[in-house]
Design a protein around this motif. Structure first.
Motif, short mmCIF file in Angstrom:
data_model
loop_
_atom_site.label_atom_id
_atom_site.label_comp_id
_atom_site.label_asym_id
_atom_site.label_seq_id
_atom_site.Cartn_x
_atom_site.Cartn_y
_atom_site.Cartn_z
N LEU A 1 41.36 32.42 35.04
CA LEU A 1 41.37 32.48 36.50
C LEU A 1 42.53 33.33 37.02
CD1 LEU A 1 40.75 28.67 37.06
CD2 LEU A 1 39.06 30.47 37.41
N THR A 2 43.61 33.42 36.25
CA THR A 2 44.79 34.20 36.63
C THR A 2 44.48 35.69 36.54
OG1 THR A 2 46.37 32.48 36.03
CG2 THR A 2 47.14 34.76 35.87
N ALA A 3 45.08 36.46 37.46
CA ALA A 3 44.76 37.89 37.53
C ALA A 3 45.63 38.75 36.61
CB ALA A 3 44.92 38.39 38.97
N LYS A 4 46.90 38.45 36.52
CA LYS A 4 47.85 39.35 35.85
C LYS A 4 47.69 39.29 34.34
CE LYS A 4 52.76 40.63 36.02
NZ LYS A 4 54.07 40.28 36.61
N ASN A 5 47.59 40.44 33.71
CA ASN A 5 47.36 40.51 32.27
C ASN A 5 48.62 40.19 31.48
OD1 ASN A 5 45.93 41.04 29.84
ND2 ASN A 5 46.79 43.11 29.79
N VAL A 6 49.68 41.00 31.66
CA VAL A 6 50.93 40.81 30.93
C VAL A 6 51.92 40.09 31.84
CG1 VAL A 6 52.85 41.99 29.78
CG2 VAL A 6 50.54 42.93 29.61
#
Length: 434
Positions: free
Chosen positions: A150-155
């Motif tokens: 659900l979270t957008a940020k990859n790193v």
């Protein structure tokens, strides 16, 4: 920094703890209270982080300590699924009363924000019989398999951890400062994009819930423009989709209301809490409409440690602190003082591109002369804050946001000193000094 005693402990940490668990400021704490954190070498730091919005009522709030200590004398655990206890019920009753939910509400307790999100998705799918969950750009909902999906940020949250959970769809977030056609059109166009995603790409009949942070946390304290959240609510109502408000970082008095979605009178179907709920002890909650919460059969919800009695007593102490000291008003007063100081920084330094937030949840976005994100300057400013004795945190999808979360118990003089320290760090950055 770090001092010699912290250095000794860092050696032990590196040998015992995986490197995937890092620290913003690698100094070891010996005590904390009154808006100050003191390390094992005697260095003091003004706390503009609150343990990432956890110690909202303070690191050592009297009612929290007293209630938790008294419970420790009685018993530490029975498991509510085996032998219930009153404090669990009392926390649920309080959240049911306070949460901006229409009609009768029910609450279940968990251990963390990520668990709250996971269980809300379970409830939404069980109640609607639909699989899909819609989330937003820049969102952060946790680090478990489902919540990092659900979270957008990859790193650093997702890189190398896939494959991810299915039936997760992402819509553009109403981010006024970076909306392509400008802030005036942001709310309308972002809502239209959500409609397009739900109706054309996913199919409204397949969407169980839209999950949104009323003010995004890790994504950079993005405050959607007025009108966007009510439009999201209406889009959901018109299609039989549930609206889930992730208030893990914004809830429990942080923004000047008990829940951030109250600012525009939004009434979600489910509201999620954690972080500030129990004054530093692990506790989260899912509060929702009674018919939705009761859609899950017996045994479908709960966990061994969920709603631990010591954490529940601490939460009741948090609610008492908020009422006794009118901490909702205090959050608004802190917000007023911080906005004035941060606006002054923006007027003085072109690299402060945006000031945003609400209550004791404020941020500045650091940019290059052409308006691009500037994570390197952000890093230097944060290091300058730490060097000068101010504990500050970063955020944002581009790593270029400084976020400020002082405890509501912080006195005015200490708040002002912290803001002056931030100004000194920004001035040093402008002059090319550490």
């Amino acid at each position: 920094m770090p001092g010699p005693r912290s250095e000794e402990l860092l050696v032990r940490q590196r040998a015992a703890v995986p490197r995937g668990i890092g620290s913003v400021l690698p100094v070891f704490v010996s005590r904390a209270a009154g808006g100050l954190v003191v390390d094992v070498d005697g260095n003091s730091f003004i706390d503009f982080g609150s343990g990432i919005a956890v110690t909202t009522v303070g690191n050592a709030a009297p009612r929290v300590r007293a209630r938790a200590a008294a419970q420790l004398e009685r018993f530490t655990h029975t498991c509510f699924l085996v032998n219930p206890y009153e404090s669990y019920v009392a926390v649920c009753e309080t959240l049911n009363r306070l949460a901006p939910i229409a009609g009768q509400a029910r609450t279940m307790l968990v251990n963390s924000g990520a668990e709250a999100v996971e269980n809300a998705v379970k409830v939404a799918r069980a109640a609607t019989g639909r699989p899909a969950i819609v989330v937003f750009d820049h969102a952060f909902h946790g680090r478990t398999l489902l919540t990092m999906s659900l979270t957008a940020k990859n790193v650093p949250y997702k890189q190398g951890f896939g494959p991810f959970a299915p039936e997760v769809y992402r819509a553009p977030m109403a981010y006024p400062y970076r909306w392509p056609t400008g802030p005036d059109r942001c709310a309308e166009e972002a809502a239209d994009a959500l409609v397009d995603l739900v109706d054309r790409q996913v199919g409204a009949g397949s969407v169980a819930a839209v999950l949104i942070e009323p003010i995004q946390g890790e994504g950079g304290f993005v405050v959607p423009p007025k009108g966007f959240l009510p439009r999201v609510e209406q889009i959901c109502r018109d299609r039989g989709i549930l609206m889930i408000a992730d208030e893990v970082q914004t809830g429990i008095a942080r923004t000047g209301t008990m829940f951030a979605c109250e600012d525009e009178g939004v009434q979600p179907d489910l509201v999620l809490t954690a972080k500030g709920l129990a004054g530093g002890l692990p506790l989260g909650g899912v509060t929702g409409r009674a018919d939705l919460m009761d859609a899950v059969p017996a045994g479908g919800l709960g966990g061994t440690f969920s709603g631990n009695p010591v954490a529940c007593e601490a939460a009741l102490g948090v609610f008492e602190e908020i009422a006794e000291h009118d901490l909702l008003a205090r959050a608004r007063a802190i917000g007023t003082a911080m906005r004035a100081a941060l606006d002054a920084l923006r007027d003085r330094h072109p690299f402060v591109g945006d000031v945003r937030g609400r209550g004791a949840m404020m941020a500045i976005e650091i940019v290059t002369p052409d308006g691009a994100p500037d994570p390197e300057r952000t890093r230097r400013i944060v290091e300058g804050c730490h060097r000068r004795g101010l504990l500050a945190l970063t955020a944002g999808s581009f790593g270029n946001v400084l976020r400020f979360l002082p405890p509501l118990s912080m006195p005015d003089a200490l708040l002002a000193e912290g803001l002056r320290t931030l100004a000194e760090a920004c001035l040093a950055s402008a002059a090319g000094r550490p």
